[in-house]
Each structure stands twice: as C-alpha cells, then as structure tokens.
Design a protein around this motif. Sequence first.
Motif, PDB file in Angstrom:
ATOM      1  N   TYR A 240       0.840  -1.119   0.009  1.00 35.39           N
ATOM      2  CA  TYR A 240      -0.135   0.115  -0.055  1.00 35.39           C
ATOM      3  C   TYR A 240       0.827   1.153  -0.037  1.00 35.39           C
ATOM      4  O   TYR A 240       1.988   1.144   0.777  1.00 35.39           O
ATOM      5  CB  TYR A 240      -0.961  -0.023   1.167  1.00 35.39           C
ATOM      6  N   ALA A 241       0.534   2.042  -0.706  1.00 36.97           N
ATOM      7  CA  ALA A 241       1.527   3.166  -1.150  1.00 36.97           C
ATOM      8  C   ALA A 241       0.695   4.826  -1.277  1.00 36.97           C
ATOM      9  O   ALA A 241      -0.161   4.690  -1.695  1.00 36.97           O
ATOM     10  CB  ALA A 241       2.532   2.991  -2.295  1.00 36.97           C
ATOM     11  N   ALA A 242       1.487   5.607  -1.008  1.00 37.80           N
ATOM     12  CA  ALA A 242       0.968   7.099  -0.889  1.00 37.80           C
ATOM     13  C   ALA A 242       2.171   8.083  -1.235  1.00 37.80           C
ATOM     14  O   ALA A 242       3.337   7.600  -0.679  1.00 37.80           O
ATOM     15  CB  ALA A 242       0.169   7.620  -0.085  1.00 37.80           C
ATOM     16  N   ALA A 243       1.964   9.126  -1.785  1.00 37.52           N
ATOM     17  CA  ALA A 243       3.032  10.012  -1.880  1.00 37.52           C
ATOM     18  C   ALA A 243       2.907  11.114  -0.754  1.00 37.52           C
ATOM     19  O   ALA A 243       2.049  11.808  -0.183  1.00 37.52           O
ATOM     20  CB  ALA A 243       3.059  10.806  -2.941  1.00 37.52           C
ATOM     21  N   ALA A 244       4.262  11.409  -0.119  1.00 38.64           N
ATOM     22  CA  ALA A 244       4.166  12.341   1.142  1.00 38.64           C
ATOM     23  C   ALA A 244       4.169  13.809   0.369  1.00 38.64           C
ATOM     24  O   ALA A 244       4.303  14.126  -0.665  1.00 38.64           O
ATOM     25  CB  ALA A 244       5.439  12.500   1.651  1.00 38.64           C
ATOM     26  N   ASP A 245       3.432  14.983   1.136  1.00 37.51           N
ATOM     27  CA  ASP A 245       3.148  16.137   0.523  1.00 37.51           C
ATOM     28  C   ASP A 245       4.655  16.893   0.745  1.00 37.51           C
ATOM     29  O   ASP A 245       5.769  16.434   1.107  1.00 37.51           O
ATOM     30  CB  ASP A 245       2.079  16.762   1.237  1.00 37.51           C
ATOM     31  N   PRO A 246       4.755  17.960   0.325  1.00 42.11           N
ATOM     32  CA  PRO A 246       5.689  18.915   0.236  1.00 42.11           C
ATOM     33  C   PRO A 246       6.399  19.026   1.687  1.00 42.11           C
ATOM     34  O   PRO A 246       7.493  19.360   1.886  1.00 42.11           O
ATOM     35  CB  PRO A 246       5.660  20.312  -0.361  1.00 42.11           C
ATOM     36  N   ARG A 247       5.344  19.008   2.790  1.00 37.32           N
ATOM     37  CA  ARG A 247       6.063  19.126   4.133  1.00 37.32           C
ATOM     38  C   ARG A 247       6.488  17.553   4.799  1.00 37.32           C
ATOM     39  O   ARG A 247       6.859  17.577   6.102  1.00 37.32           O
ATOM     40  CB  ARG A 247       5.072  19.814   5.044  1.00 37.32           C
ATOM     41  N   GLY A 248       6.361  16.623   3.875  1.00 41.40           N
ATOM     42  CA  GLY A 248       6.792  15.411   4.231  1.00 41.40           C
ATOM     43  C   GLY A 248       5.545  14.314   4.842  1.00 41.40           C
ATOM     44  O   GLY A 248       6.122  13.262   5.615  1.00 41.40           O
ATOM     45  N   ARG A 249       4.579  14.920   5.099  1.00 46.03           N
ATOM     46  CA  ARG A 249       3.257  14.291   5.701  1.00 46.03           C
ATOM     47  C   ARG A 249       2.639  13.323   4.727  1.00 46.03           C
ATOM     48  O   ARG A 249       2.480  13.615   3.645  1.00 46.03           O
ATOM     49  CB  ARG A 249       2.064  15.251   6.085  1.00 46.03           C
ATOM     50  N   PHE A 250       2.256  12.079   5.192  1.00 50.08           N
ATOM     51  CA  PHE A 250       1.730  11.075   4.262  1.00 50.08           C
ATOM     52  C   PHE A 250       0.616  10.748   5.174  1.00 50.08           C
ATOM     53  O   PHE A 250       0.679  10.345   6.404  1.00 50.08           O
ATOM     54  CB  PHE A 250       2.823  10.149   3.689  1.00 50.08           C
ATOM     55  N   GLU A 251      -0.505  10.009   4.310  1.00 43.46           N
ATOM     56  CA  GLU A 251      -1.456   9.272   4.775  1.00 43.46           C
ATOM     57  C   GLU A 251      -1.453   8.085   3.723  1.00 43.46           C
ATOM     58  O   GLU A 251      -1.678   8.146   2.660  1.00 43.46           O
ATOM     59  CB  GLU A 251      -2.812  10.004   4.764  1.00 43.46           C
ATOM     60  N   ILE A 252      -1.647   6.880   4.313  1.00 42.87           N
ATOM     61  CA  ILE A 252      -1.913   5.754   3.418  1.00 42.87           C
ATOM     62  C   ILE A 252      -3.253   4.998   3.998  1.00 42.87           C
ATOM     63  O   ILE A 252      -3.226   4.682   5.207  1.00 42.87           O
ATOM     64  CB  ILE A 252      -0.896   4.798   3.650  1.00 42.87           C
ATOM     65  N   ARG A 253      -4.258   4.761   2.891  1.00 46.13           N
ATOM     66  CA  ARG A 253      -5.467   4.211   3.384  1.00 46.13           C
ATOM     67  C   ARG A 253      -5.649   2.683   2.789  1.00 46.13           C
ATOM     68  O   ARG A 253      -4.918   2.431   1.771  1.00 46.13           O
ATOM     69  CB  ARG A 253      -6.574   4.844   2.874  1.00 46.13           C
ATOM     70  N   LEU A 254      -5.811   1.823   3.809  1.00 49.24           N
ATOM     71  CA  LEU A 254      -6.031   0.418   3.379  1.00 49.24           C
ATOM     72  C   LEU A 254      -7.143  -0.460   3.758  1.00 49.24           C
ATOM     73  O   LEU A 254      -7.555   0.002   5.112  1.00 49.24           O
ATOM     74  CB  LEU A 254      -4.592  -0.330   3.813  1.00 49.24           C
ATOM     75  N   PRO A 255      -7.548  -1.474   3.436  1.00 52.15           N
ATOM     76  CA  PRO A 255      -8.690  -2.027   4.034  1.00 52.15           C
ATOM     77  C   PRO A 255      -8.313  -2.870   5.192  1.00 52.15           C
ATOM     78  O   PRO A 255      -7.162  -3.272   5.368  1.00 52.15           O
ATOM     79  CB  PRO A 255      -9.075  -3.320   2.879  1.00 52.15           C
ATOM     80  N   ALA A 256      -9.576  -2.781   6.292  1.00 49.75           N
ATOM     81  CA  ALA A 256      -8.886  -3.289   7.552  1.00 49.75           C
ATOM     82  C   ALA A 256      -8.863  -4.731   7.236  1.00 49.75           C
ATOM     83  O   ALA A 256      -9.864  -5.330   6.796  1.00 49.75           O
ATOM     84  CB  ALA A 256      -9.810  -2.907   8.706  1.00 49.75           C
ATOM     85  N   PRO A 257      -7.905  -5.445   7.902  1.00 44.47           N
ATOM     86  CA  PRO A 257      -7.713  -7.102   7.427  1.00 44.47           C
ATOM     87  C   PRO A 257      -8.721  -7.888   8.552  1.00 44.47           C
ATOM     88  O   PRO A 257      -9.387  -7.056   9.784  1.00 44.47           O
ATOM     89  CB  PRO A 257      -6.336  -7.427   8.156  1.00 44.47           C
ATOM     90  N   GLU A 258      -9.063  -9.075   8.232  1.00 42.71           N
ATOM     91  CA  GLU A 258      -9.765  -9.772   9.136  1.00 42.71           C
ATOM     92  C   GLU A 258      -9.246 -10.109  10.585  1.00 42.71           C
ATOM     93  O   GLU A 258     -10.026 -10.215  11.669  1.00 42.71           O
ATOM     94  CB  GLU A 258     -10.329 -11.125   8.494  1.00 42.71           C
ATOM     95  N   GLY A 259      -7.874 -10.145  10.653  1.00 39.79           N
ATOM     96  CA  GLY A 259      -7.146 -10.649  11.607  1.00 39.79           C
ATOM     97  C   GLY A 259      -6.158  -9.664  12.027  1.00 39.79           C
ATOM     98  O   GLY A 259      -6.285  -8.243  12.166  1.00 39.79           O
ATOM     99  N   HIS A 260      -4.813 -10.089  12.135  1.00 39.65           N
ATOM    100  CA  HIS A 260      -3.504  -9.141  12.728  1.00 39.65           C
ATOM    101  C   HIS A 260      -2.901  -8.904  11.254  1.00 39.65           C
ATOM    102  O   HIS A 260      -2.995  -9.734  10.303  1.00 39.65           O
ATOM    103  CB  HIS A 260      -2.745  -9.987  13.313  1.00 39.65           C
ATOM    104  N   LEU A 261      -2.099  -7.679  11.319  1.00 37.40           N
ATOM    105  CA  LEU A 261      -1.572  -7.470  10.128  1.00 37.40           C
ATOM    106  C   LEU A 261      -0.120  -6.910  10.398  1.00 37.40           C
ATOM    107  O   LEU A 261       0.171  -5.965  11.343  1.00 37.40           O
ATOM    108  CB  LEU A 261      -2.350  -6.215   9.205  1.00 37.40           C
ATOM    109  N   LEU A 262       0.916  -7.582   9.709  1.00 35.11           N
ATOM    110  CA  LEU A 262       2.408  -6.971   9.969  1.00 35.11           C
ATOM    111  C   LEU A 262       2.844  -6.288   8.858  1.00 35.11           C
ATOM    112  O   LEU A 262       2.909  -6.806   7.704  1.00 35.11           O
ATOM    113  CB  LEU A 262       3.307  -8.169  10.307  1.00 35.11           C
ATOM    114  N   LEU A 263       3.148  -4.889   8.785  1.00 33.55           N
ATOM    115  CA  LEU A 263       3.776  -4.391   7.528  1.00 33.55           C
ATOM    116  C   LEU A 263       4.959  -3.703   7.842  1.00 33.55           C
ATOM    117  O   LEU A 263       5.369  -3.413   8.852  1.00 33.55           O
ATOM    118  CB  LEU A 263       2.706  -3.199   7.336  1.00 33.55           C
ATOM    119  N   ARG A 264       5.811  -3.554   6.666  1.00 36.57           N
ATOM    120  CA  ARG A 264       7.147  -3.291   6.821  1.00 36.57           C
ATOM    121  C   ARG A 264       7.163  -1.804   5.969  1.00 36.57           C
ATOM    122  O   ARG A 264       7.052  -1.807   4.939  1.00 36.57           O
ATOM    123  CB  ARG A 264       8.402  -4.163   6.165  1.00 36.57           C
TER     124      ARG A 264
END
Length: 249
Positions: free
Chosen positions: A76-100
């Motif tokens: 899941y990806a998104a671009a940071a704005d000129p101030r370095g802020r980012f938001e990434i939206r993803l579907p909530a999983p059914e259980g646990h989720l480990l992300l790098r």
Amino acid sequence: MKRAMLLMAAAVLAGGATACSQTPPEQTGGDAPAPREWARPPVVQRVERAGSTLTVSGVADAEARVVLRGDDGDAYAAAADPRGRFEIRLPAPEGHLLLRPETQVGQDTAPSPDRLLILEAGRGPIVVLRPGGPTRRLDAAPALGAIDSDGRMRLASGRTPAEGEVVEVQSGGETVQVAPDAEGRWSVILPAREGPDLIRVGGREFPWPGEAAGSSALMVERMESGWRIRWSGPGGAGQTTWLPDPAAP
C-alpha cells in the motif's frame, strides 16, 4: 545494583529518545525542502480505523513515495506532501497485520528496520516494533506499554502524560527510576528472566508471562492480560514482545 541499572536506563533512554523522535523532516522557512542525497525511512505516527478502512499517517522525506509492505506480498503506497506528511489508506484486515514501511525517492529505497503491527484489525493494540529497541505503542496503553526481550535482555517501556514525571519500575526485587524524554516516552533495562515475573509501574502490577517459544514466523497469542508476540527482525533474530491491556474503565 540499583545504581548500575540507573546508568543503563539513562543510556537506553538517550538512544530511544533519538530513535523514536517524531519531529517531521521538514524546513520551517522557505518553499519546498532542499533535495536530499539519500532517502530516509518513514516514521509511522498514527493509525486510525473508520468503518472498514485503516489510515496510517506519519512523516517522511518531502514528496517521497511511502510504501507499507506485508509478508503476503500486498503493498500500500502514497506520496508524502511537500512538508513530508503522508497518509496511506488500506482495507482493515480480518485479523492481525504486520507491515514493513519503506521510502522510495527516485531509484533509492530506504526500508525501515521497524515493523508496524496492527492487532485484531485495529481493534487491538497498534505498535511499532523495533529490533533491539523498545516497542512504541500507538494505541491507548497503560503505564507499562511493552516488554521486549531477546532472551538475554528485557526492556520495559511506556509513556507518561505528565511532563517531567519520573517513572518508577519495580522488577525482580529491584527498583529503578527513569525520566521520560520530551515526548513522555521512557525505557529501562530489567534483570533477565525467562519465566514469569511481576512488574510494577505507576502503582499497577503487570504479570510478564515469560518468553514465547522460538519461531521465525509471526506468532500472536493472548497471554496474562495482554498480547504476547513472537517476531523476527531484518536479520532473522527472534524477539518476544508483550503488550499489557489497558486498565478496565
């Protein structure tokens, strides 16, 4: 023994305060930040759930591409704005989720050594796991946020809302006091112990359940009024993390 533990606590806290800093990598004046010669890993600061969607936000290099990769190959990806802020939206999983998390700037990629762990689709604890360092909780945590252990050393950590308040930690017959950093976060080394232990922080007792069985895959289980996690860092070294439940309202 108490003096030695205090010295170790100060060293760990000094390192943790730098590693866990959430100051955005941005300029305070002028237009866009000057280009960097290399990319820096992103810093995840918040995870929120709204309906069936999770929003992961934080800071990274200005206009960099931020990617969250799962062990199952999803990204899941998104671009940071000129101030370095980012938001990434993803579907909530059914259980646990480990992300790098990782940052991409041009052809450069900067993977973070941290892991973002979201338990029970965002209804359970949400934490940033750090190999060899203290876990950073992003959810509502009790006085003791986490215990991290590699089998040789245990590291207790948490966050206090009171600025300048000294935290007292009791474990294995020893008492140590540690001062939180500017963000209220603290961490301290505890005596090594494989089996169960009773840890007291902020007037509340927390029953550490002991080490989890060795496993290279992610393992999550309910244990002693909390969650016990077995996971592996980038080098494959196993680590146990225990996340106490918040106090009942």
